[in-house]
Scaffold this motif. Structure first.
Motif, mmCIF file in Angstrom:
data_model
loop_
_atom_site.group_PDB
_atom_site.id
_atom_site.type_symbol
_atom_site.label_atom_id
_atom_site.label_comp_id
_atom_site.label_asym_id
_atom_site.label_seq_id
_atom_site.Cartn_x
_atom_site.Cartn_y
_atom_site.Cartn_z
ATOM 1 N N ARG A 1 -1.090 0.497 12.077
ATOM 2 C CA ARG A 1 -0.695 0.836 10.705
ATOM 3 C C ARG A 1 0.783 1.203 10.625
ATOM 4 N NH1 ARG A 1 -6.019 4.612 9.430
ATOM 5 N NH2 ARG A 1 -7.507 2.920 9.696
ATOM 6 N N VAL A 60 1.808 10.303 4.195
ATOM 7 C CA VAL A 60 1.398 9.087 3.498
ATOM 8 C C VAL A 60 0.600 9.448 2.257
ATOM 9 C CG1 VAL A 60 1.370 7.601 5.547
ATOM 10 C CG2 VAL A 60 -0.706 8.854 4.913
ATOM 11 N N THR A 61 0.691 8.572 1.261
ATOM 12 C CA THR A 61 -0.235 8.592 0.143
ATOM 13 C C THR A 61 -1.340 7.625 0.504
ATOM 14 O OG1 THR A 61 1.594 8.990 -1.389
ATOM 15 C CG2 THR A 61 -0.494 8.254 -2.345
ATOM 16 N N VAL A 62 -2.590 8.075 0.370
ATOM 17 C CA VAL A 62 -3.755 7.271 0.732
ATOM 18 C C VAL A 62 -4.456 6.815 -0.537
ATOM 19 C CG1 VAL A 62 -5.961 7.260 1.956
ATOM 20 C CG2 VAL A 62 -4.054 8.634 2.835
ATOM 21 N N TRP A 70 2.448 -0.549 -1.012
ATOM 22 C CA TRP A 70 1.246 -0.200 -0.279
ATOM 23 C C TRP A 70 1.026 -1.164 0.872
ATOM 24 C CZ3 TRP A 70 -1.407 4.143 -1.554
ATOM 25 C CH2 TRP A 70 -1.182 4.688 -2.826
ATOM 26 N N HIS A 117 -0.068 10.186 8.832
ATOM 27 C CA HIS A 117 -0.483 9.221 9.846
ATOM 28 C C HIS A 117 0.528 9.290 10.986
ATOM 29 C CE1 HIS A 117 -2.087 5.676 11.750
ATOM 30 N NE2 HIS A 117 -0.875 5.151 11.783
ATOM 31 N N GLN A 140 -8.704 0.359 1.845
ATOM 32 C CA GLN A 140 -7.855 1.536 2.029
ATOM 33 C C GLN A 140 -6.424 1.072 2.233
ATOM 34 O OE1 GLN A 140 -8.643 5.090 4.832
ATOM 35 N NE2 GLN A 140 -7.393 3.723 6.064
ATOM 36 N N THR A 195 4.231 4.955 2.041
ATOM 37 C CA THR A 195 5.187 5.957 2.544
ATOM 38 C C THR A 195 6.295 6.212 1.530
ATOM 39 O OG1 THR A 195 6.433 4.222 3.688
ATOM 40 C CG2 THR A 195 4.751 5.406 4.970
ATOM 41 N N PHE A 226 -2.129 2.613 2.616
ATOM 42 C CA PHE A 226 -1.194 3.723 2.798
ATOM 43 C C PHE A 226 0.126 3.357 2.136
ATOM 44 C CE2 PHE A 226 -2.913 5.382 7.175
ATOM 45 C CZ PHE A 226 -4.076 5.795 6.553
#
Length: 197
Positions: free
Chosen positions: A65, A156-158, A184, A151, A174, A178, A176
């Motif tokens: 990731r 991170v925004t999930v 995304w 992470h 899902q 930054t 992520f």
């Protein structure tokens, strides 16, 4: 009226206690005001009716990731979901058959009637840890749930997203971000097919 089997009653009692504990912990957690990424995403208490039951799951997981990876791992799994608290909560037990070894995880969801948002927590059996929740709801058949995490030390925004919901199929992914949701990277996709029998 038929009584619930003892195992189902115990399971519901344990899961209900878990949800209550998470809600108490979540209520104490600081929620951002103006910069809350889940703000305005709402739902209702019957949003998860589609997920109740047993499912076969095909997983597609990005191998690494946030490093520009394009290599995906494909593997199978199962999911069993049941409602709690009159539909205001639900839980699912997941078996994930990763190439490196099979493990279990639990998804726990609870509805906040005041904000009209669902909170979702993930518990990973390999590390006995509860991830920070994502929050949101459903609109026009798509569910979007957003939260903050890290992470490998990077904030991170999930985003969890549910889509293409039918009586026998569903999709989840899902991603992520930054940069606060401007861009995304999708790192996990799941295709659900209702188990027969």
């Amino acid at each position: 009226m038929t009584a619930s089997p003892p195992s189902q009653t115990r399971r519901a009692t344990i899961a209900g206690g878990l949800i209550t504990s998470l809600l108490v912990a979540g209520g104490a957690e600081a929620r951002p005001a103006g910069d809350d990424p889940s703000r305005g995403i709402t739902g209702g208490p019957d949003d998860w009716a589609f997920l109740v039951g047993r499912w076969n799951v095909r997983h597609h997981r990005l191998k690494e990731r946030l490093v520009g990876s394009t290599e995906w791992q494909d593997f199978n799994g199962t999911c069993e979901n049941w409602p709690l608290m009159g539909g205001l909560g639900n839980v699912d037990d997941n078996l994930l058959e990763l190439p490196a070894g099979t493990y279990r995880g639990v998804g726990v969801r609870a509805f906040d009637a005041e904000t009209r948002q669902w909170s979702i927590w993930w518990i990973d059996s390999r590390i006995a840890n509860i991830d920070p929740p994502v929050r949101g709801g459903f609109k026009d058949g798509t569910g979007v749930f957003i939260g903050s995490d890290t992470h490998k030390g990077t904030p991170v925004t999930v985003r969890f997203r549910w889509s293409e919901l039918t009586g026998d199929t569903a999709k989840w992914d899902q991603a992520f971000s930054t940069d606060g949701g401007k861009t995304w990277e999708t790192n996990w996709r799941m295709e659900f097919t209702r188990a027969k029998g």
